[in-house]
Design a protein around this motif. Structure first.
Motif, PDB file in Angstrom:
ATOM      1  N   SER A  22      15.966  65.379 -18.870  1.00  0.00           N
ATOM      2  CA  SER A  22      15.599  65.150 -20.271  1.00  0.00           C
ATOM      3  C   SER A  22      14.461  66.116 -20.604  1.00  0.00           C
ATOM      4  CB  SER A  22      15.134  63.701 -20.441  1.00  0.00           C
ATOM      5  OG  SER A  22      13.874  63.548 -19.802  1.00  0.00           O
ATOM      6  N   THR A  23      13.831  65.916 -21.753  1.00  0.00           N
ATOM      7  CA  THR A  23      12.719  66.796 -22.104  1.00  0.00           C
ATOM      8  C   THR A  23      11.481  66.511 -21.240  1.00  0.00           C
ATOM      9  OG1 THR A  23      12.484  65.307 -24.004  1.00  0.00           O
ATOM     10  CG2 THR A  23      13.381  67.481 -24.431  1.00  0.00           C
ATOM     11  N   ASP A  24      11.502  65.432 -20.458  1.00  0.00           N
ATOM     12  CA  ASP A  24      10.511  65.229 -19.389  1.00  0.00           C
ATOM     13  C   ASP A  24      11.258  65.516 -18.074  1.00  0.00           C
ATOM     14  OD1 ASP A  24       9.051  64.224 -17.269  1.00  0.00           O
ATOM     15  OD2 ASP A  24       8.306  62.472 -18.367  1.00  0.00           O
ATOM     16  N   PRO A  25      10.897  66.580 -17.366  1.00  0.00           N
ATOM     17  CA  PRO A  25      11.700  66.977 -16.198  1.00  0.00           C
ATOM     18  C   PRO A  25      11.736  65.939 -15.083  1.00  0.00           C
ATOM     19  CG  PRO A  25       9.754  68.391 -16.450  1.00  0.00           C
ATOM     20  CD  PRO A  25       9.795  67.491 -17.649  1.00  0.00           C
ATOM     21  N   ASP A  26      10.839  64.954 -15.116  1.00  0.00           N
ATOM     22  CA  ASP A  26      10.891  63.887 -14.104  1.00  0.00           C
ATOM     23  C   ASP A  26      11.811  62.749 -14.509  1.00  0.00           C
ATOM     24  OD1 ASP A  26       9.298  65.090 -12.216  1.00  0.00           O
ATOM     25  OD2 ASP A  26       7.452  64.387 -13.164  1.00  0.00           O
ATOM     26  N   ILE A  27      12.391  62.843 -15.699  1.00  0.00           N
ATOM     27  CA  ILE A  27      13.332  61.811 -16.167  1.00  0.00           C
ATOM     28  C   ILE A  27      14.688  62.464 -16.410  1.00  0.00           C
ATOM     29  CG2 ILE A  27      13.817  60.067 -17.916  1.00  0.00           C
ATOM     30  CD1 ILE A  27      10.815  59.848 -18.396  1.00  0.00           C
ATOM     31  N   LEU A  28      15.679  62.045 -15.640  1.00  0.00           N
ATOM     32  CA  LEU A  28      17.037  62.549 -15.830  1.00  0.00           C
ATOM     33  C   LEU A  28      17.839  61.485 -16.575  1.00  0.00           C
ATOM     34  CD1 LEU A  28      15.808  63.929 -13.176  1.00  0.00           C
ATOM     35  CD2 LEU A  28      18.172  64.500 -12.622  1.00  0.00           C
ATOM     36  N   ALA A  29      18.912  61.883 -17.188  1.00  0.00           N
ATOM     37  CA  ALA A  29      19.801  60.897 -17.835  1.00  0.00           C
ATOM     38  C   ALA A  29      21.242  61.281 -17.521  1.00  0.00           C
ATOM     39  CB  ALA A  29      19.564  60.843 -19.336  1.00  0.00           C
ATOM     40  N   ILE A  30      22.046  60.255 -17.225  1.00  0.00           N
ATOM     41  CA  ILE A  30      23.446  60.477 -16.819  1.00  0.00           C
ATOM     42  C   ILE A  30      24.349  59.431 -17.479  1.00  0.00           C
ATOM     43  CG2 ILE A  30      22.791  61.484 -14.593  1.00  0.00           C
ATOM     44  CD1 ILE A  30      23.552  58.800 -13.276  1.00  0.00           C
ATOM     45  N   ARG A  36      10.279  59.727  -9.915  1.00  0.00           N
ATOM     46  CA  ARG A  36      11.287  60.297 -10.822  1.00  0.00           C
ATOM     47  C   ARG A  36      12.274  59.190 -11.206  1.00  0.00           C
ATOM     48  NH1 ARG A  36      13.190  66.086  -9.123  1.00  0.00           N
ATOM     49  NH2 ARG A  36      13.284  66.291 -11.382  1.00  0.00           N
ATOM     50  N   VAL A  37      12.765  59.279 -12.437  1.00  0.00           N
ATOM     51  CA  VAL A  37      13.641  58.237 -12.976  1.00  0.00           C
ATOM     52  C   VAL A  37      14.987  58.840 -13.355  1.00  0.00           C
ATOM     53  CG1 VAL A  37      14.027  56.803 -15.019  1.00  0.00           C
ATOM     54  CG2 VAL A  37      11.853  56.706 -13.877  1.00  0.00           C
ATOM     55  N   VAL A  38      16.051  58.080 -13.109  1.00  0.00           N
ATOM     56  CA  VAL A  38      17.368  58.427 -13.656  1.00  0.00           C
ATOM     57  C   VAL A  38      17.745  57.324 -14.638  1.00  0.00           C
ATOM     58  CG1 VAL A  38      19.795  58.882 -13.158  1.00  0.00           C
ATOM     59  CG2 VAL A  38      18.032  59.533 -11.478  1.00  0.00           C
ATOM     60  N   LEU A  39      17.901  57.687 -15.895  1.00  0.00           N
ATOM     61  CA  LEU A  39      18.351  56.722 -16.893  1.00  0.00           C
ATOM     62  C   LEU A  39      19.878  56.711 -16.873  1.00  0.00           C
ATOM     63  CD1 LEU A  39      15.924  57.608 -19.830  1.00  0.00           C
ATOM     64  CD2 LEU A  39      15.746  55.728 -18.186  1.00  0.00           C
ATOM     65  N   ALA A  88      20.928  58.036  -1.818  1.00  0.00           N
ATOM     66  CA  ALA A  88      20.714  57.479  -0.470  1.00  0.00           C
ATOM     67  C   ALA A  88      21.397  58.362   0.576  1.00  0.00           C
ATOM     68  CB  ALA A  88      21.263  56.055  -0.413  1.00  0.00           C
ATOM     69  N   GLU A  89      22.596  58.838   0.253  1.00  0.00           N
ATOM     70  CA  GLU A  89      23.304  59.701   1.220  1.00  0.00           C
ATOM     71  C   GLU A  89      22.555  60.996   1.469  1.00  0.00           C
ATOM     72  OE1 GLU A  89      27.126  59.951  -0.614  1.00  0.00           O
ATOM     73  OE2 GLU A  89      27.713  57.946   0.108  1.00  0.00           O
ATOM     74  N   ARG A  90      21.756  61.413   0.502  1.00  0.00           N
ATOM     75  CA  ARG A  90      20.970  62.642   0.677  1.00  0.00           C
ATOM     76  C   ARG A  90      19.589  62.344   1.267  1.00  0.00           C
ATOM     77  NH1 ARG A  90      22.766  67.258  -1.870  1.00  0.00           N
ATOM     78  NH2 ARG A  90      24.712  67.014  -3.033  1.00  0.00           N
ATOM     79  N   GLY A  91      19.380  61.093   1.691  1.00  0.00           N
ATOM     80  CA  GLY A  91      18.142  60.748   2.387  1.00  0.00           C
ATOM     81  C   GLY A  91      16.969  60.466   1.475  1.00  0.00           C
ATOM     82  N   LEU A  92      17.243  60.269   0.170  1.00  0.00           N
ATOM     83  CA  LEU A  92      16.148  59.995  -0.763  1.00  0.00           C
ATOM     84  C   LEU A  92      15.821  58.501  -0.780  1.00  0.00           C
ATOM     85  CD1 LEU A  92      17.421  62.228  -3.716  1.00  0.00           C
ATOM     86  CD2 LEU A  92      15.610  62.777  -2.071  1.00  0.00           C
ATOM     87  N   VAL A 115      25.744  65.211  -9.673  1.00  0.00           N
ATOM     88  CA  VAL A 115      24.901  66.380  -9.980  1.00  0.00           C
ATOM     89  C   VAL A 115      23.427  65.976 -10.009  1.00  0.00           C
ATOM     90  CG1 VAL A 115      24.323  68.018 -11.814  1.00  0.00           C
ATOM     91  CG2 VAL A 115      26.722  67.639 -11.193  1.00  0.00           C
ATOM     92  N   ALA A 116      23.125  64.818 -10.612  1.00  0.00           N
ATOM     93  CA  ALA A 116      21.724  64.368 -10.693  1.00  0.00           C
ATOM     94  C   ALA A 116      21.156  64.151  -9.295  1.00  0.00           C
ATOM     95  CB  ALA A 116      21.635  63.082 -11.513  1.00  0.00           C
ATOM     96  N   ALA A 117      21.948  63.510  -8.416  1.00  0.00           N
ATOM     97  CA  ALA A 117      21.439  63.246  -7.060  1.00  0.00           C
ATOM     98  C   ALA A 117      21.155  64.561  -6.335  1.00  0.00           C
ATOM     99  CB  ALA A 117      22.464  62.412  -6.283  1.00  0.00           C
ATOM    100  N   ALA A 118      22.047  65.528  -6.482  1.00  0.00           N
ATOM    101  CA  ALA A 118      21.827  66.823  -5.824  1.00  0.00           C
ATOM    102  C   ALA A 118      20.536  67.453  -6.341  1.00  0.00           C
ATOM    103  CB  ALA A 118      23.027  67.741  -6.082  1.00  0.00           C
ATOM    104  N   ASN A 119      20.350  67.446  -7.658  1.00  0.00           N
ATOM    105  CA  ASN A 119      19.146  68.058  -8.221  1.00  0.00           C
ATOM    106  C   ASN A 119      17.882  67.335  -7.775  1.00  0.00           C
ATOM    107  OD1 ASN A 119      20.350  70.221  -9.560  1.00  0.00           O
ATOM    108  ND2 ASN A 119      21.033  68.873 -11.207  1.00  0.00           N
ATOM    109  N   LEU A 120      17.944  66.004  -7.680  1.00  0.00           N
ATOM    110  CA  LEU A 120      16.776  65.249  -7.203  1.00  0.00           C
ATOM    111  C   LEU A 120      16.464  65.595  -5.752  1.00  0.00           C
ATOM    112  CD1 LEU A 120      17.642  61.822  -8.853  1.00  0.00           C
ATOM    113  CD2 LEU A 120      15.600  63.192  -9.343  1.00  0.00           C
TER     114      LEU A 120
END
Ligand SMILES: Cc1cc2nc3c(=O)[nH]c(=O)nc-3n(C[C@H](O)[C@H](O)[C@H](O)COP(=O)(O)OP(=O)(O)OC[C@H]3O[C@@H](n4cnc5c(N)ncnc54)[C@H](O)[C@@H]3O)c2cc1C
Length: 385
Positions: free
Chosen positions: A252-260, A95-98, A21-25, A283-288
């Motif tokens: 993850s192995t699907d680039p639209d799904i991150l895991a943290i 995009r999903v973050v697990l 949210a802080e990055r405007g997403l 790190v995940a938020a920055a990459n998104l």
């Protein structure tokens, strides 16, 4: 605008949603537990009688995050880009973050599914412990690691007569060497805790825990604190070992799904502490947001959170081939262990007095000239420098 869906509102998920949210997403956060996201690390405060609200993390809605508690996601429909909820609903995402974390492991022992056999992971678990804990009620905690000891001290403070069963020869064997653990044990025994170790547990009965040698230890409350297992069910179709495998950008192995956090496995490591989970969230938020940042695991330290009993551990503890430096003051119940490899500090343990933890954190990885000055702490080290 791209829709980010963060699944799991523990410390990692809540932090990631906030950073997005802080990055405007545009971000939505869903979590299986009720209420606001909370600081699980401080659950001991609620066990001690504090109101659950003291653990609440900032309200996601106040930060422009759409937050949906009490919502368990059962699977991802990756083709349609929908997350399916337990009640059959669906949430669209780009995009999903697990961030589904871990669950406390219920030992597969006969009797482990009885109502008086509890875990120590959630606010609901703590409410169950407090509902059963009464003065003089016999309680057994299975597991003498960080969480088991915290639960044991919490139950003892509520008046229970607590016995800790630990399968290993000494307490907190992942963070302490045998001597530091012996000092810790003496402190806890002075507070009335009993220990049986190494203990091989055979079964849990309605009023006792039975060991393999036939010993029965009375217990109206049993707390299992024998480790956690990452929640990886939503990684179905992705590469998963212990955790959901991620690269340096936490994809993850699907680039639209991150895991943290604790559900992710990075270079073979699954984290079990909150500092790396929060670092992954940032790190995940920055990459998104299109700012490519690699995740570099932080150096880990561990602190036992029992009031009036400082215990702290950092880096490699008693590693093979390392040069040990130890200082022990049995009268004061203090122990200090330091380990050097090739003249460089690689690990430290403080028990009974952890006031110098910041100093040793700063010295980690640095070459040490005067070993005696290092052992005596910052004041001596400066004087000798
Ligand atoms: C009592 C206690 C004390 C601790 N003390 C310390 C400490 O002193 N220092 C330290 O570093 N660490 C400590 N920890 C560990 C720390 O709490 C964890 O490292 C941290 O919580 C990990 O954060 P996470 O967000 O990855 O996972 P979690 O905190 O496990 O959060 C994951 C969330 O995702 C939700 N979820 C899971 N599956 C789904 C799904 N399918 N759909 C929707 N939601 C889902 C879960 O309900 C949970 O709310 C402690 C843990 C406990 C239990």
């Amino acid at each position: 605008m791209t829709q980010i869906l963060v699944i799991g509102a523990g410390p990692a998920g809540a932090r990631c949603a906030q950073a997005c949210a802080e990055r405007g997403l545009r971000v939505k956060l869903v979590g299986a537990e009720p209420g606001l996201p909370y600081d699980r690390v401080a659950l001991g405060k609620v066990l001690g009688g504090a109101a659950p609200s003291v653990l609440a993390l900032p309200d996601p809605a106040a930060r422009g995050i759409r937050y949906q508690p009490d919502t368990r996601i059962t699977r991802l429909d990756r083709a349609a880009r929908h997350a399916i909820t337990a009640d059959g609903g669906s949430l669209a995402y780009d995009r999903v973050v697990l961030a589904t974390g871990s669950h406390a492991w219920r030992l597969p022992l006969p009797g482990a599914d009885q109502p008086h056999v509890l875990l120590y992971r959630t606010l609901a678990d703590v409410a169950a412990m407090r509902a059963l804990a009464r003065a003089s009620v016999p309680a057994v905690v299975i597991g003498g690691g960080l969480l088991g000891l915290e639960a044991a001290a919490g139950l003892a403070a509520l008046g229970c007569a607590v016995t800790v069963l630990h399968a290993m020869p000494w307490l907190m064997e992942r963070q302490l060497n045998a001597e530091a653990a012996a000092t810790l044990r003496r402190h806890l025994e002075a507070r009335g805790l009993r220990f049986v170790m190494p203990a091989a547990t055979a079964a849990i009965e309605p009023d006792a825990v039975v060991l393999k040698d036939g010993t029965r230890i009375l217990a109206d409350i049993v707390v299992l604190a024998v480790g956690v297992r990452p929640n990886v069910a939503l990684g179905d179709g992705l590469a998963v070992k212990r955790g959901i495998i991620v690269d340096d950008y936490l994809r993850s192995t699907d680039p639209d799904i991150l895991a943290i956090g604790e559900c992710a496995e990075h270079h073979g490591q699954v984290c079990g502490l909150v500092t790396p989970a929060l670092a992954m969230a940032d790190v995940a938020a920055a990459n998104l947001a299109g700012v490519p940042i690699r995740y570099v695991p932080p150096t880990l330290s561990a602190t036992l959170k029992i009031a009036g009993l400082p215990v702290w551990s950092l880096g490699e503890i008693a590693p093979e081939g390392a040069e040990p430096i130890t200082v022990e003051d049995a009268d004061y119940g203090e122990y200090r262990g330091l380990w050097l490899r090739d003249g460089v500090l690689v690990g430290a343990v403080l028990c009974g007095d952890a006031a110098d933890s910041g100093f040793y954190q700063g010295m980690l990885g640095r070459p040490i000239g005067d070993r005696a000055a290092l052992a005596l702490g910052p004041a001596w080290h400066k004087a000798a420098a």
